[in-house]
Design a protein around this motif. Sequence first.
Motif, mmCIF file in Angstrom:
data_model
loop_
_atom_site.group_PDB
_atom_site.id
_atom_site.type_symbol
_atom_site.label_atom_id
_atom_site.label_comp_id
_atom_site.label_asym_id
_atom_site.label_seq_id
_atom_site.Cartn_x
_atom_site.Cartn_y
_atom_site.Cartn_z
ATOM 1 N N ALA A 145 140.402 73.349 84.518
ATOM 2 C CA ALA A 145 139.165 74.107 84.704
ATOM 3 C C ALA A 145 139.357 75.562 84.270
ATOM 4 O O ALA A 145 138.507 76.139 83.578
ATOM 5 N N ASN A 146 140.488 76.157 84.656
ATOM 6 C CA ASN A 146 140.770 77.538 84.262
ATOM 7 C C ASN A 146 140.903 77.662 82.743
ATOM 8 O O ASN A 146 140.407 78.629 82.148
ATOM 9 N N GLN A 147 141.546 76.708 82.105
ATOM 10 C CA GLN A 147 141.702 76.754 80.650
ATOM 11 C C GLN A 147 140.354 76.714 79.939
ATOM 12 O O GLN A 147 140.131 77.457 78.979
ATOM 13 N N PRO A 299 144.068 80.090 71.054
ATOM 14 C CA PRO A 299 143.865 79.318 72.295
ATOM 15 C C PRO A 299 143.065 78.033 72.094
ATOM 16 O O PRO A 299 143.148 77.113 72.901
ATOM 17 N N LEU A 300 142.289 77.992 70.981
ATOM 18 C CA LEU A 300 141.495 76.781 70.739
ATOM 19 C C LEU A 300 142.375 75.577 70.426
ATOM 20 O O LEU A 300 141.909 74.432 70.513
ATOM 21 N N THR A 301 143.643 75.819 70.059
ATOM 22 C CA THR A 301 144.531 74.668 69.861
ATOM 23 C C THR A 301 144.748 73.920 71.180
ATOM 24 O O THR A 301 145.072 72.740 71.185
ATOM 25 N N GLY A 302 144.565 74.666 72.282
ATOM 26 C CA GLY A 302 144.708 74.023 73.587
ATOM 27 C C GLY A 302 143.567 73.080 73.929
ATOM 28 O O GLY A 302 143.624 72.379 74.939
ATOM 29 N N LEU A 303 142.519 73.060 73.077
ATOM 30 C CA LEU A 303 141.405 72.160 73.334
ATOM 31 C C LEU A 303 141.843 70.702 73.333
ATOM 32 O O LEU A 303 141.239 69.863 73.997
ATOM 33 N N ALA A 304 142.885 70.404 72.555
ATOM 34 C CA ALA A 304 143.369 69.018 72.526
ATOM 35 C C ALA A 304 143.846 68.604 73.912
ATOM 36 O O ALA A 304 143.419 67.574 74.465
ATOM 37 N N GLU A 305 144.731 69.434 74.496
ATOM 38 C CA GLU A 305 145.250 69.138 75.827
ATOM 39 C C GLU A 305 144.146 69.188 76.868
ATOM 40 O O GLU A 305 144.070 68.333 77.764
ATOM 41 N N ILE A 306 143.248 70.197 76.727
ATOM 42 C CA ILE A 306 142.157 70.334 77.694
ATOM 43 C C ILE A 306 141.227 69.130 77.628
ATOM 44 O O ILE A 306 140.831 68.570 78.648
ATOM 45 N N THR A 307 140.881 68.717 76.387
ATOM 46 C CA THR A 307 139.981 67.570 76.220
ATOM 47 C C THR A 307 140.596 66.317 76.797
ATOM 48 O O THR A 307 139.926 65.509 77.460
ATOM 49 N N ASP A 308 141.897 66.145 76.551
ATOM 50 C CA ASP A 308 142.595 64.972 77.064
ATOM 51 C C ASP A 308 142.558 64.953 78.596
ATOM 52 O O ASP A 308 142.195 63.951 79.212
ATOM 53 N N LEU A 309 142.927 66.086 79.204
ATOM 54 C CA LEU A 309 142.936 66.182 80.663
ATOM 55 C C LEU A 309 141.525 66.046 81.226
ATOM 56 O O LEU A 309 141.308 65.378 82.241
ATOM 57 N N TYR A 310 140.570 66.652 80.528
ATOM 58 C CA TYR A 310 139.184 66.627 80.972
ATOM 59 C C TYR A 310 138.644 65.195 80.998
ATOM 60 O O TYR A 310 138.031 64.762 81.974
ATOM 61 N N GLN A 311 138.888 64.451 79.911
ATOM 62 C CA GLN A 311 138.349 63.093 79.849
ATOM 63 C C GLN A 311 139.023 62.165 80.853
ATOM 64 O O GLN A 311 138.378 61.305 81.444
ATOM 65 N N ARG A 312 140.321 62.318 81.040
ATOM 66 C CA ARG A 312 140.998 61.531 82.074
ATOM 67 C C ARG A 312 140.379 61.818 83.444
ATOM 68 O O ARG A 312 140.139 60.906 84.238
ATOM 69 N N SER A 313 140.124 63.104 83.700
ATOM 70 C CA SER A 313 139.581 63.495 85.001
ATOM 71 C C SER A 313 138.155 63.006 85.189
ATOM 72 O O SER A 313 137.779 62.550 86.271
ATOM 73 N N MET A 314 137.341 63.097 84.129
ATOM 74 C CA MET A 314 135.954 62.647 84.247
ATOM 75 C C MET A 314 135.886 61.142 84.510
ATOM 76 O O MET A 314 135.041 60.666 85.285
ATOM 77 N N ALA A 315 136.773 60.389 83.843
ATOM 78 C CA ALA A 315 136.814 58.944 84.098
ATOM 79 C C ALA A 315 137.182 58.672 85.562
ATOM 80 O O ALA A 315 136.605 57.785 86.211
ATOM 81 N N SER A 316 138.122 59.458 86.080
ATOM 82 C CA SER A 316 138.521 59.285 87.481
ATOM 83 C C SER A 316 137.408 59.708 88.438
ATOM 84 O O SER A 316 137.156 59.045 89.447
ATOM 85 N N ILE A 317 136.735 60.824 88.122
ATOM 86 C CA ILE A 317 135.639 61.299 88.979
ATOM 87 C C ILE A 317 134.531 60.252 89.050
ATOM 88 O O ILE A 317 133.971 59.990 90.119
ATOM 89 N N ASP A 318 134.217 59.640 87.909
ATOM 90 C CA ASP A 318 133.189 58.598 87.892
ATOM 91 C C ASP A 318 133.563 57.445 88.822
ATOM 92 O O ASP A 318 132.716 56.905 89.542
ATOM 93 N N ARG A 319 134.833 57.063 88.814
ATOM 94 C CA ARG A 319 135.275 55.946 89.664
ATOM 95 C C ARG A 319 135.230 56.324 91.148
ATOM 96 O O ARG A 319 134.790 55.527 91.985
ATOM 97 N N VAL A 320 135.676 57.547 91.465
ATOM 98 C CA VAL A 320 135.684 57.973 92.875
ATOM 99 C C VAL A 320 134.255 58.102 93.407
ATOM 100 O O VAL A 320 133.917 57.587 94.481
#
Length: 591
Positions: A145-147, A299-320
């Motif tokens: 979220a901070n990133q 810093p935009l190169t970090g979008l790859a890691e952020i997008t990856d973490l974000y999508q994993r988290s959104m999939a988990s949030i949907d399940r919870v």
Amino acid sequence: MHALQRLWHHARAYRRDIRLATLYSALNKLFDILPEVLIGVAVDSVVNRGDALLGRLGLPDVKHQLLLLGALTIAIWVCESLFEYLYSLKWRGLAQALQHDLRLEAYDHVQHLDLGWFEERSTGNLLAILNDDINQLERFLNGGANQIIQVFCSSLLVGLVFFVLTPQIAVLALVPVPFILYGAFFFQRRLAPRYAAVREQAGRVNGRLNNNILGVATIKAFTAEDYELDRIRAESDAYREANHAAIAWSAAITPVIRMAIMAGFVATLVYGGWLTLDGELAVGAYSVLVFLTQRLLWPLTGLAEITDLYQRSMASIDRVLGLLETPVRSAGGRTPLPRAAVRGELEFDDVSFAYGTQPVLEHVTLRIPAGHTVAFVGNTGSGKTTLARLLLRFFEIERGAIRLDGRDIRELDLRDLRHAIGFVSQDSFLTEGTVADNIAYGSFGASRAAIVAAAQAAEAHEFIERLPQGYDTAIGERGQKLSGGQRQRLALARAILKDAPILVLDEATSAVDNETEAAIQHSLEQMVVGRTTLLIAHRLSTVRHADRICVLERGRIVEAGTHEQLLARGGSYAALWRLQTGERGGAPQPA
């Protein structure tokens, strides 16, 4: 609704903390960018001296300018460090608090779902939601979220500085940004379903592992270790393949973004250099632009890691949140039921029930006077246990009604109803703890004397005394350190300690030996006095003294009467009696 919106609506209590954490992240990024601006001002002071920006603002001495810039740098670094500490503290604290509350809320919600819901779900998948998926949310709040906030703020602040210094270079430097953001969203849309598949497959792996660990004794007994290893391997391979499908897309984000960044940086470096050589751009301004181009784009190169973490988290949030939004079918009534006022008269009025499309009970009508003991016997699948489950409202009646003291149990407060019933299941549940903890489960304030008395009534005291620490002996997960008979006697002691006006015994003595069964039967004869008791049994010897015995076949009561009456009738009950006792005749036997 998007997963992040669902989380925002759900986390109302944390919105102030989220806003504060966002503010701290934004301020940290502001003070993080300012040193590059000061570098440009310092270069301008050294190169242009009196004609520098600070000189034109009334500070002509270059050394004084540099002292001022040094003091400002110290102040900025202190502020940057302060807000880094604050945002880290706030985001991490928020992650811990939200995942803690979300896990408790999800678990509490699960406890209120009816048993039918559990029978259609994998335990392992449920555990994956309560643990892995909620932990994934924690990881996102800890850093992701901070990133995201800082990348946004960085682009906004640097773009503003660019347009103040030289709009034409700002346009060149910012041209790649829309393409970078489009690329990130392009990959994000393709990652979302793939990470949803990853989380589902993770649940299947957990389910298989959980099932096998619980059944490890059977696996060993049938030397099926290799077979089960192959099954786990198949599930794990499917999980690995689901991850590979996601990784193939997430790994491509960084190279694509780096090429766009390179284009923006080269444009600023070359075109800005030309403008500086032509005297259209100050050297200090050019230095700021070169530094900030890197600060903007890198810093935009970090979008790859952020997008990856974000999508994993959104999939988990949907399940919870999907779990939390599962409707609770068996909502309790509002009518209070003080236990002291319960007489215990029960009436089953034309009760029918089916598991899915399979009928289990059909038009069962029965009245049980208060204080009477009624037994239910019959073959496996005849509906005996289902009657007890409907009384406890583990399932909702589909047709007919069950009344307690003349009131429909669906109108009664569910907790009050269950407080009025002592229940012993054929599958004895014991929690990890001591013997005393398990006997007092549900009667948490019971004294040691009451616990011992209940154990004595259940014929459990003798074996408990032989344990290493007696009543304080830890019995392990699910009571695995005890035999089946010992576990069942503790469950019976628990029901005795509860001292409820209604007692339901579902195969309560099925796992004990004949000698212990005889002793327990003697205790039960004393225990059932003055309370309504439902006995469910396969062994007819355990029910022969009941006030009434009901024989169920295919969900219907086909016979009812006392032990002697049913034997004299020579029907289904008499046939079962002869089968179990080996008697050839159907004449009544002395009790």
